[in-house]
Design a protein around this motif. Structure first.
Motif, mmCIF file in Angstrom:
data_model
loop_
_atom_site.group_PDB
_atom_site.id
_atom_site.type_symbol
_atom_site.label_atom_id
_atom_site.label_comp_id
_atom_site.label_asym_id
_atom_site.label_seq_id
_atom_site.Cartn_x
_atom_site.Cartn_y
_atom_site.Cartn_z
ATOM 1 N N HIS A 1 17.264 57.590 47.849
ATOM 2 C CA HIS A 1 15.792 57.680 47.905
ATOM 3 C C HIS A 1 15.146 58.048 46.571
ATOM 4 C CE1 HIS A 1 14.508 57.257 52.126
ATOM 5 N NE2 HIS A 1 15.766 57.555 52.387
ATOM 6 N N LEU A 2 15.923 58.132 45.500
ATOM 7 C CA LEU A 2 15.397 58.623 44.212
ATOM 8 C C LEU A 2 14.536 59.868 44.435
ATOM 9 C CD1 LEU A 2 14.407 55.645 41.890
ATOM 10 C CD2 LEU A 2 16.481 57.003 41.927
ATOM 11 N N SER A 3 15.071 60.799 45.208
ATOM 12 C CA SER A 3 14.362 62.043 45.518
ATOM 13 C C SER A 3 15.165 63.206 44.941
ATOM 14 C CB SER A 3 14.232 62.201 47.033
ATOM 15 O OG SER A 3 13.451 61.142 47.550
ATOM 16 N N TYR A 4 14.494 64.292 44.628
ATOM 17 C CA TYR A 4 15.228 65.401 44.012
ATOM 18 C C TYR A 4 14.501 66.729 44.190
ATOM 19 C CZ TYR A 4 11.938 64.638 40.082
ATOM 20 O OH TYR A 4 10.820 64.490 39.315
ATOM 21 N N VAL A 5 15.217 67.786 43.853
ATOM 22 C CA VAL A 5 14.622 69.124 43.810
ATOM 23 C C VAL A 5 14.769 69.632 42.381
ATOM 24 C CG1 VAL A 5 14.762 71.515 44.651
ATOM 25 C CG2 VAL A 5 15.250 69.618 46.204
ATOM 26 N N ALA A 6 13.701 70.192 41.831
ATOM 27 C CA ALA A 6 13.778 70.728 40.469
ATOM 28 C C ALA A 6 13.178 72.124 40.439
ATOM 29 C CB ALA A 6 13.020 69.817 39.506
ATOM 30 N N GLU B 1 9.698 54.606 56.620
ATOM 31 C CA GLU B 1 9.680 55.856 57.369
ATOM 32 C C GLU B 1 11.021 56.538 57.099
ATOM 33 O OE1 GLU B 1 8.601 55.406 61.443
ATOM 34 O OE2 GLU B 1 8.832 57.540 61.866
ATOM 35 N N TYR B 2 11.025 57.851 56.939
ATOM 36 C CA TYR B 2 12.284 58.537 56.662
ATOM 37 C C TYR B 2 13.168 58.546 57.903
ATOM 38 C CZ TYR B 2 9.760 60.193 52.557
ATOM 39 O OH TYR B 2 9.048 60.242 51.397
ATOM 40 N N ASP B 3 14.467 58.354 57.691
ATOM 41 C CA ASP B 3 15.385 58.351 58.837
ATOM 42 C C ASP B 3 16.011 59.740 59.023
ATOM 43 O OD1 ASP B 3 17.256 58.556 56.831
ATOM 44 O OD2 ASP B 3 17.971 56.486 57.009
ATOM 45 N N ASP B 4 16.812 59.889 60.083
ATOM 46 C CA ASP B 4 17.377 61.199 60.417
ATOM 47 C C ASP B 4 18.216 61.761 59.266
ATOM 48 O OD1 ASP B 4 16.149 61.056 62.822
ATOM 49 O OD2 ASP B 4 17.939 60.442 63.947
ATOM 50 N N GLY C 1 17.609 65.219 57.325
ATOM 51 C CA GLY C 1 18.668 66.231 57.202
ATOM 52 C C GLY C 1 18.720 66.775 55.776
ATOM 53 N N TRP C 2 18.625 65.868 54.805
ATOM 54 C CA TRP C 2 18.657 66.269 53.383
ATOM 55 C C TRP C 2 17.434 67.141 53.054
ATOM 56 C CZ3 TRP C 2 15.572 65.366 49.020
ATOM 57 C CH2 TRP C 2 16.167 65.683 47.783
ATOM 58 N N ILE C 3 16.259 66.729 53.560
ATOM 59 C CA ILE C 3 15.023 67.488 53.290
ATOM 60 C C ILE C 3 15.157 68.924 53.825
ATOM 61 C CG2 ILE C 3 12.560 67.689 53.884
ATOM 62 C CD1 ILE C 3 12.423 64.616 53.910
ATOM 63 N N VAL C 4 15.606 69.016 55.085
ATOM 64 C CA VAL C 4 15.705 70.348 55.717
ATOM 65 C C VAL C 4 16.694 71.228 54.943
ATOM 66 C CG1 VAL C 4 16.469 71.560 57.816
ATOM 67 C CG2 VAL C 4 14.989 69.552 58.002
#
Ligand code: FE2
Ligand code: FE2
Length: 452
Positions: A144-149, A171-174, A178-181
């Motif tokens: 998702h080219l997503s990250y936490v900084a 739409e984000y999938d399960d 899971g990664w977000i949480v």
């Protein structure tokens, strides 16, 4: 926790001008375009120069749609500009979005029709932007080219992207939830305040925008509940090129703010200056983009950008009268070739163009406030459209325009039964229009947000 400030800009839509943005085809395209096009290179350079010289914060966030439409040359040049910003001492965190890997980038090198320009694939975006957030990430989701900084001592940023190699604006999938949480809970365990940034708004910027399918992250309700219930109470967004600050609550009653910022290269062109005061308080200020070198016909840069916006609205409304078929086609309404319907649209267009507010009210059998009886209805309609993007809409029940509009809206409330938001939610048409015409809530420009 130490107080921490950062800048946020979005929708820079950088276009490498030498690709071509002039000629007959270009002018035709621009007649229904809100954002600047040929001007973006100059505007973005002025903004980056301003931020390079700025001494008030060392961090800059950019909430997506970095390039005009994904042209390779634009990405090359814009990432170089971001390199200069970094060299000036700023930490830069970006997210990419739909316009950064659009399937059909184009240009107008003096031609009557748009010409294809070379684009980039989703998987190539990191080649240009890895130094602006991704390399510094403490967690990274490649799909998702997503990250936490880590933004500062005590403040983290969760960057979410809804594009993948498989598609855009998904739409984000399960698995991704899971990664977000996991990231939200890790931030809580580490005693960090987590803020979020995504290109797509999660709360519709103005209530009326909830009718537009593309205006929000798909499955927004689930994302609000997931983030707010796991300690993330504030997201920064862009995409709709509108300026808004909105508050909703999760099903469990946790607060969730969406600060959506106008495009850097279209009216309303603002940057945000944000200060995290403490774990619970974030102050948002809005700063107009700096002036840029362009032949603005003697107008200020802000007035010039507003004139581009107003020209688009006027072309729409006069086009409904003068050439309904072409205008409806350009607005994306497909398959309207019935001559009777086109004639009717033309008649409505003629009336909208010529009627005063007084005449409009007489036709609808509602009382018009005497102060605006002679005001052209078209002027009021154009202002309504502009304020839907600019925010802090003035037409509340305290103004003659607002009072008159509320009576008109009441006339149409029977349509509510037939109306649903783009994500299936029920809509009260009167309330939706009331809060789109007048801002009764938080200022869309400057606000102190209390996160808990
Ligand atoms: Fe955009
Ligand atoms: Fe966008």
């Amino acid at each position: 926790m130490k107080e921490f400030s950062f800048w946020l800009i979005t929708d820079t839509h950088f276009f490498k001008n030498s690709l071509g943005a002039w000629g007959e085809g270009y002018n035709e395209f621009m007649s229904l375009e809100q954002k600047c096009f040929a001007e973006t290179e100059t505007i973005d350079r002025a903004i980056i120069q301003y931020l390079c010289e700025d001494q008030s914060a060392d961090t800059v966030l950019i909430a997506g749609d970095l390039s005009f439409n994904g042209e390779k040359e634009s990405h090359k040049e814009f990432s170089k500009l971001l390199g200069q910003l970094k060299d000036s001492g700023k930490n830069v965190f970006v997210v990419t979005a739909g316009h950064d890997c659009a399937p059909h980038p184009f240009c107008f090198p003096g031609t009557a029709e748009k010409q294809p320009a070379e684009g980039v694939l989703f998987d190539e975006l990191l080649d240009y932007y890895h130094a602006f957030g991704y390399d510094q990430a403490i967690a990274f989701n490649r799909e998702h080219l997503s990250y936490v900084a880590q933004l500062s001592e005590g403040v983290r940023l969760l960057v979410l992207c809804n594009d993948t190699a498989q598609g855009r604006a998904l739409e984000y999938d399960d698995a991704f939830y899971g990664w977000i949480v996991e990231q939200c809970r890790q931030a809580q365990r580490d005693g960090q305040l987590m803020l979020a940034m995504e290109h797509y708004p999660v709360i519709a910027g103005q209530p009326i925008l909830q009718l537009i399918g593309d205006a929000r992250q798909k499955g927004a309700r689930r994302l609000i509940d997931t983030l707010a219930d796991n300690g993330v109470h504030l997201i920064f967004t862009g995409h709709m090129h509108n300026q808004s600050i909105n508050l909703e609550h999760s099903a469990n009653g946790a607060k969730f703010y969406d600060v959506c910022t106008g495009s850097a290269i279209g009216c309303p062109a603002f940057m945000r200056f944000c200060t995290v005061k403490d774990e619970k308080t974030v102050e948002i200020k809005s700063v107009p983009i700096p002036d840029f070198e362009w032949d603005t016909g003697g107008r200020s840069c802000t007035d010039y950008m507003q004139s581009v916006f107003d020209a688009m609205i006027n072309t729409c409304i006069t086009g409904l009268r003068d050439n309904p078929a072409k205008t409806l086609r350009k607005l994306g309404v497909k398959g309207v070739d019935n001559q009777m319907i086109l004639k009717l649209v033309g008649k409505v267009g003629k009336f909208l163009n010529e009627a005063s507010c007084g005449k409009m009210c007489r036709v609808l059998c509602v009382k018009c406030d005497p102060e605006i009886k002679n005001l052209r209805f078209l002027t009021l309609a154009s202002n309504l459209a502009r304020y839907a993007f600019c925010g802090d809409q003035p037409y509340t029940d305290q103004t003659p325009e607002g009072r008159t509009l509320l009576r008109i809206f009441k006339r149409f409330n029977f349509l509510s039964k037939k109306l649903h938001g783009s994500q299936g939610e029920t809509v009260d048409l009167y309330e939706m229009l009331k809060h789109s015409a007048g801002n009764y809530g938080i200022s869309d420009y400057n606000a102190t947000l209390v996160l808990e």
